[in-house]
Scaffold this active site. Structure first.
Site, PDB file in Angstrom:
ATOM      1  N   GLU A 192       0.838  -1.211   0.000  1.00 36.18           N
ATOM      2  CA  GLU A 192       0.000   0.000   0.000  1.00 36.18           C
ATOM      3  C   GLU A 192       0.871   1.258   0.000  1.00 36.18           C
ATOM      4  O   GLU A 192       0.753   2.133   0.861  1.00 36.18           O
ATOM      5  CB  GLU A 192      -0.959  -0.014   1.189  1.00 36.18           C
ATOM      6  CG  GLU A 192      -1.946  -1.163   1.116  1.00 36.18           C
ATOM      7  CD  GLU A 192      -3.070  -1.091   2.139  1.00 36.18           C
ATOM      8  OE1 GLU A 192      -2.876  -0.484   3.200  1.00 36.18           O
ATOM      9  OE2 GLU A 192      -4.156  -1.646   1.863  1.00 36.18           O
ATOM     10  N   GLU A 384      -5.370  -8.234  -1.372  1.00 36.51           N
ATOM     11  CA  GLU A 384      -6.070  -8.059  -0.089  1.00 36.51           C
ATOM     12  C   GLU A 384      -7.513  -7.700  -0.379  1.00 36.51           C
ATOM     13  O   GLU A 384      -7.789  -6.871  -1.256  1.00 36.51           O
ATOM     14  CB  GLU A 384      -5.480  -6.913   0.752  1.00 36.51           C
ATOM     15  CG  GLU A 384      -4.209  -7.244   1.466  1.00 36.51           C
ATOM     16  CD  GLU A 384      -3.760  -6.147   2.409  1.00 36.51           C
ATOM     17  OE1 GLU A 384      -4.614  -5.504   3.059  1.00 36.51           O
ATOM     18  OE2 GLU A 384      -2.545  -5.928   2.482  1.00 36.51           O
TER      19      GLU A 384
HETATM   20  C1  BG6 Z   1      -4.493  -2.964   4.689  1.00 31.18           C
HETATM   21  C2  BG6 Z   1      -3.154  -3.405   5.199  1.00 31.18           C
HETATM   22  O1  BG6 Z   1      -4.549  -1.586   4.783  1.00 31.18           O
HETATM   23  O2  BG6 Z   1      -5.643  -3.327   5.349  1.00 31.18           O
HETATM   24  C3  BG6 Z   1      -3.201  -4.528   6.206  1.00 31.18           C
HETATM   25  O3  BG6 Z   1      -2.256  -3.721   4.158  1.00 31.18           O
HETATM   26  C4  BG6 Z   1      -4.396  -4.344   7.103  1.00 31.18           C
HETATM   27  O4  BG6 Z   1      -1.980  -4.547   6.895  1.00 31.18           O
HETATM   28  C5  BG6 Z   1      -5.674  -4.383   6.281  1.00 31.18           C
HETATM   29  O5  BG6 Z   1      -4.485  -5.215   8.180  1.00 31.18           O
HETATM   30  C6  BG6 Z   1      -6.932  -4.223   7.103  1.00 31.18           C
HETATM   31  O6  BG6 Z   1      -6.805  -3.124   7.944  1.00 31.18           O
HETATM   32  P1  BG6 Z   1      -7.161  -3.204   9.495  1.00 31.18           P
HETATM   33  O7  BG6 Z   1      -6.843  -1.884  10.036  1.00 31.18           O
HETATM   34  O8  BG6 Z   1      -8.588  -3.557   9.560  1.00 31.18           O
HETATM   35  O9  BG6 Z   1      -6.280  -4.281  10.042  1.00 31.18           O
END
Ligand code: BG6
Length: 486
Positions: A192, A384
Site C-alpha cells: 500500500e 487483499e
Molecule cells: C491494509 C493493510 O490496509 O488493510 C493490512 O495492508 C491491514 O496490513 C488491512 O491489516 C486491514 O486493515 P485493518 O486496520 O482492519 O487491520
C-alpha cells in the site's frame, strides 16, 4: 484484439490464497536477534474508531522503547505465528491454498537495518516457512516491506525521508533474492505504497506536529526514495532470478463523484489520480504530468539524484497488485462526512458499511479492475480484500460467520465478471485468512479470518485455532476454481 469468445470463469492455475503481514502475526519480537521495528512502537488505539498509527512522535518512541512488554504494543505479540507456523500453514493447505502472501520483517534480517551481514537466525525462520509451503505445494508471494522497518533507521535518518535508506533496503532485498532464487516466484515491493502520504506507519518518518505542507514535503520525498528502491529491487531480481516476477502494491480506493455536476466529476478524477499516481510511476516509470502540477501548486519539491529518472524508466514492475476494501465519494464543495477509521471521504447512500465504517462495494472491485487493466495492460493481482468483523466463538467451538461469506462471495463474483470482461487477473489473496492484529487499531477483535484465534484485545487467551464456517466455504471455492460460490 478482436474476439468472439470470452472466458467463462477464472483461468486454470488462478492463484487462490490469503495474505498476512509479519508485524500482525509473527510475535517473537525480541528473539533470535530481531531488532525493534517501527510497527512495534505504535500503541494500540484507545478507541477502535480512532486511528493512532500516525500519532507517533519522538517522545512516544522513547516511551515505547523503554517499555519491554507487549500489552500496549500488540504488534509485538501478533498471534505467535513464529511458533505456530506449521499448524497455520497446514490449515491453509487444508483449504487448498495455491499461494500464501506474507511479508519478511526487515528487522529480523538486519536488526538495525544497516549491518554489513544479515542475521542468520532471522533468515533461518523464513527458510522454515518456505520449506513448509513447499511441502504443501503452496506458492509464496512475499512482500518486502509491509508497514515496518528497523526502528534504528528512523532514529538515524528519519526513516525513508533519508536517501541513505535506499542502499540499506536494497542490501536487504539482494540478500533475499539470492537466498530464495528459484524458490519464490512472486515478490511485492512496498505494501500500500500510497498510504505513505499518511506518514509514519509507511514511511518510518516522524513528522507529527509539523505544518501540513512540511509533512507533505517529507512524505512525498520519502515516497520518491521508495520508488527508486523499488525500481532497484526490480532490477536486482531480474538479474538474480530472471524467472521471478515482482509487482507494486496499491491501496486502491476508487472515488466516485457525489453528483453528475462536472465539478464533482472532476473532483473525483483528481482524487483518483492521486491514488493511481503510485502505480503510474511504478508501472510506467515516469512521474505523470498531473502530479507534477500538484507538486508545483503545493510547493513540494522532489529532490532527485541524477540517475533516478533513468532507474525508474528502466525498471517498471512486472505486475500490479492492490488491496481492495472500499470506495468513497467526493464533491468539489465538501469532502463529505467522515466515516470510521481509515474511511476517508463521503458516504455513499447506495452502500452499506462495515462496523468500522468501511463502505462495502463489490461492483467497485469490477470497476477498479477494468480501469486498471485499461490503463496499464499489465497483469493484475488482488492481494487483499476482506471483512473485519466481531466474531462469536460458540461453546461448541464453531464460529458462524455468514456475513463474511456474503462479503467475499459478492467480491469474488464481481472479480469473475472482470475476468469475463477480459481483465488479466493472476490471483486473489484475501486478507487475512487467520485472525490477526489489526493494522489500524492494533485490536484483536476486528477479525478477518477463516481461522479464529483465541486471543482478546489484551493478549489473553490460549491462542488455539478454530475453523469458522467460512473456512469450509473457501475450501469449496478453491476446489471449484471459483465456480461454486454457494
Ligand atoms: C491494509 C493493510 O490496509 O488493510 C493490512 O495492508 C491491514 O496490513 C488491512 O491489516 C486491514 O486493515 P485493518 O486496520 O482492519 O487491520
Amino acid at each position: 484484439m478482436y474476439r468472439t469468445s470470452f472466458p467463462k470463469g477464472f483461468p486454470e492455475g488462478f492463484l487462490w490464497g490469503g495474505a498476512t503481514a509479519a508485524n500482525q502475526i509473527e510475535g517473537a519480537w525480541n528473539v533470535d536477534g530481531k531488532g525493534l521495528s517501527t510497527a512495534e512502537v505504535v500503541q494500540k488505539a484507545a478507541n477502535r474508531r480512532e486511528l493512532t498509527l500516525d500519532g507517533v512522535t519522538q517522545a512516544s518512541i522513547q516511551t515505547a522503547v523503554a517499555d519491554t512488554g507487549d500489552r500496549l504494543y500488540p504488534k509485538r505479540r501478533g498471534i505467535d505465528f513464529y511458533h505456530h507456523y506449521k499448524e497455520d500453514i497446514a490449515l491453509f493447505a487444508e483449504m487448498g491454498f495455491k499461494v500464501y502472501r506474507f511479508s519478511i520483517a526487515w528487522s529480523r534480517i538486519f536488526p538495525d537495518g544497516d549491518e554489513a551481514e544479515p542475521n542468520e537466525a532471522g533468515l533461518a525462520f523464513y527458510d522454515r516457512v518456505l520449506d513448509e509451503l513447499e511441502h504443501y505445494g503452496i506458492q509464496p508471494l512475499i512482500t518486502l516491506s509491509h508497514y515496518e522497518m528497523p526502528l534504528a533507521l528512523t532514529e538515524k535518518y528519519n526513516g525513508w525521508a533519508g536517501r541513505e535508506v535506499i542502499a540499506d533496503f536494497n542490501r536487504f532485498t539482494e540478500v533475499l533474492f539470492k537466498r530464495y532464487k528459484g524458490r519464490v516466484r512472486y515478490w511485492l515491493t512496498f505494501n500500500e505504497i500510497n498510504s505513505g502520504t499518511w506518514g509514519f506507519h509507511e514511511t518510518g518518518a516522524v513528522d507529527q506536529g509539523l505544518p501540513e505542507d512540511q509533512q507533505l514535503q517529507i512524505r512525498y520525498q520519502a515516497l520518491h526514495h521508495q520508488f527508486v528502491a523499488s525500481a532497484i529491487a526490480t532490477k536486482q531480481l531480474h538479474e538474480i532470478d530472471p524467472k521471478a516476477k515482482i509487482g507494486s502494491m496499491l491501496a486502491r480506493m476508487q472515488t466516485y463523484a457525489k453528483t453528475p455536476d462536472p465539478l464533482d466529476v472532476r473532483a473525483a478524477q483528481l482524487e483518483d489520480e492521486k491514488n493511481l499516481f503510485f502505480t503510474d510511476v511504478q508501472a510506467r516509470g515516469v512521474y505523470p504530468e498531473y502530479m507534477n502540477r500538484y507538486f508545483a501548486e503545493h510547493e513540494i519539491k522532489i529532490d532527485m539524484a541524477d540517475n533516478d529518472e533513468q532507474i525508474l524508466a528502466q525498471n517498471p514492475v512486472d505486475f500490479l497488485s492492490f488491496s481492495y476494501y472500499m470506495t468513497t465519494v467526493t464533491s468539489h464543495a465538501d469532502q463529505g462526512d467522515s466515516l470510521g477509521n481509515l474511511a476517508i471521504g463521503g458516504r455513499n447512500p447506495y452502500l452499506k458499511a462495515s462496523d468500522w465504517g468501511w463502505q462495502i462495494d463489490p461492483v467497485g472491485l469490477r470497476i477498479s479492475l477494468n480501469e486498471m487493466w485499461d490503463r496499464y495492460r499489465k497483469p493484475l493481482f488482488v492481494v487483499e480484500n476482506g471483512l473485519g468483523a466481531v466474531d462469536q466463538l460458540e461453546a461448541d467451538g464453531h464460529v458462524h460467520d455468514n456475513y463474511r461469506i456474503d462479503y467475499l462471495r459478492a467480491h469474488i463474483q464481481q472479480m469473475k465478471e472482470a475476468v469475463k470482461d477480459g481483465v488479466d487477473l493472476m490471483g486473489y489473496t484475501m486478507w487475512g485468512p487467520i485472525d490477526l492484529i489489526s493494522f489500524s487499531t492494533s485490536e484483536m477483535s476486528k477479525r478477518y479470518g477463516f481461522i479464529y484465534v483465541d486471543q482478546d484485545d489484551e493478549g489473553n487467551g490460549s491462542l488455539k485455532r478454530y475453523k469458522k464456517d467460512s473456512f469450509f466455504w473457501y475450501k469449496k471455492v478453491i476446489a471449484s476454481n471459483g465456480d461454486d460460490l454457494d
